[in-house]
Structures are given as structure tokens and as C-alpha cells.
Design an enzyme around this catalytic site. Structure first.
Site, PDB file in Angstrom:
ATOM      1  N   ASP A   1     -31.745 -75.789 -32.525  1.00  0.00           N
ATOM      2  CA  ASP A   1     -33.144 -75.436 -32.354  1.00  0.00           C
ATOM      3  C   ASP A   1     -33.713 -76.416 -31.325  1.00  0.00           C
ATOM      4  OD1 ASP A   1     -35.743 -74.326 -32.905  1.00  0.00           O
ATOM      5  OD2 ASP A   1     -36.135 -76.168 -34.029  1.00  0.00           O
TER       6      ASP A   1
ATOM      7  N   ASP B   1     -37.622 -77.174 -30.272  1.00  0.00           N
ATOM      8  CA  ASP B   1     -38.831 -77.946 -30.588  1.00  0.00           C
ATOM      9  C   ASP B   1     -38.712 -78.530 -32.000  1.00  0.00           C
ATOM     10  OD1 ASP B   1     -39.681 -77.039 -28.115  1.00  0.00           O
ATOM     11  OD2 ASP B   1     -40.861 -75.391 -28.948  1.00  0.00           O
TER      12      ASP B   1
HETATM   13 MG   LIG Z   1     -38.174 -76.193 -34.468  1.00  0.00          MG
END
Ligand SMILES: [Mg+2]
Length: 195
Positions: free
Chosen positions: A24, A26
Site C-alpha cells: 500500500d 499512503d
Molecule cells: Mg494506506
């Protein structure tokens, strides 16, 4: 009006048949400031480059799989989304780390089109990468900061996930694969996965 689109960026060759490190973005690679839309505001998380470089050295493909609903919501445009992504990769390169490919899902949560097949918790970004690059999903791992990341990993057939945000520890049992909580990104390495 929907503004969404899904984007795949190919950065480096990927050797077929290998497991991948799915990340992932952010909240894992960079600090999550919420709908990040200014390249100047990008800050890498501690240990992210160290972790990624270790997988680079072991020839594991490193693949970002990121929901970017800010695109579909109209909070930023495609050029801005790509500028932020390029900034993240430039900061990683400064620390000797790179990603092999990037999948960004710009679908808004209410997008009922096929774009949403990439939106985590759906597994579309991971399964598409798996098909395109002949990645061994059964030996791949994902690092995320939300339960939806872990659910996408499980739905894609990954054997386990790593969760870097302990806000969601209580929800781990809802995920049908083992989820390991991680305090320091740099603790995740190809050799640590063997244990
Ligand atoms: Mg995230």
C-alpha cells in the site's frame, strides 16, 4: 460526474515466477496526509526505503497497489496524482530503493463501473499484477495500514499480510489470513519472511 481512472506504471523489469512485495502507498511508503495532492508534501515513512531496498537486493518485485479515490472524487486530477507518485519514487531513489510497478485505483467509493474491481478490498490490482507478470501470489506478501489492504491480500490468495497501523488490531480476526503487526518497516525483509 465521475473522474476516476485506473493507472498502471511499469518501472523496472520483473522476472516471471517470483513472489512480490506488494505495498500500500499512503501510510506505508509515505506518511498519509489524506488525499495527498502536493508533491512538496510527500514525506517517506521511516524505514520504507530500507525495507524496499532489501527486497530490491533480493530480486523480489516491489509493487505499489494504492487506492486513490481522490481522483474519482474530483479532489485532484490525473497529472497531480502522477506528480505525487513520481515524487515518492524520486525520494525512494535518493535512498537507493525503487519500485518495479505501480497500480493506482482512482475509483471513488460509489463508482459501480469496472474501475472498482481494482479498489481494495477487492483484489484486482494484485491479481492483475499476478497475471501480467506471472507473480507467485501464493508466496507474495502485502504491507498495508488498513484492514481493507489485508482483505485484498486475502482475496488475491496471498498467504499473509503485514499491518503497520495498530489502530485496526481489533479487526485482524475478520481477515481470513494471518496478519502480522509491524512496529518498524525495516524489520520486514526477505530473510525475515523465512521465519
Ligand atoms: Mg494506506
Amino acid at each position: 460526474m465521475l473522474h476516476g481512472s485506473n493507472v498502471m506504471l511499469v518501472r523496472r523489469p520483473i522476472t516471471p515466477g517470483a513472489p512480490a512485495l506488494f505495498l500500500d502507498r499512503d501510510g506505508v511508503v509515505n506518511i498519509d496526509t489524506g488525499y495527498l495532492s502536493d508533491p512538496e508534501n510527500v514525506t517517506l515513512r521511516d524505514g520504507a526505503a530500507t525495507m524496499i531496498a532489501a527486497f530490491n537486493a533480493a530480486a523480489w518485485p516491489v509493487i505499489i497497489v494504492s487506492n486513490q479515490s481522490g481522483l474519482g472524487r474530483g479532489y485532484f486530477d490525473l497529472c497531480t496524482m502522477l506528480a505525487v507518485q513520481e515524487r515518492i519514487e524520486a525520494l525512494l531513489l535518493n535512498e537507493g530503493a525503487y519500485v518495479n510497478a505501480v497500480f493506482l485505483c482512482g475509483a471513488a467509493p460509489d463508482d459501480a463501473s469496472s474501475l472498482s474491481e481494482w479498489r481494495k478490498p477487492a483484489p484486482g490490482m494484485l491479481t492483475t499484477a499476478g497475471l501480467l507478470y506471472d507473480i507467485d501470489l501464493t508466496r507474495s506478501v502485502l504491507v498495508g495500514d488498513k484492514i481493507s489492504d489485508m482483505q485484498a491480500a486475502a482475496a488475491a490468495g496471498l498467504p499473509r499480510g503485514f499491518l503497520v497501523n495498530d489502530c485496526f488490531v481489533a479487526d485482524i480476526q475478520t481477515v481470513p489470513i494471518p496478519v502480522h503487526t509491524v512496529d518498524h518497516l525495516a524489520d520486514i525483509s526477505p530473510s525475515s519472511l523465512l521465519s
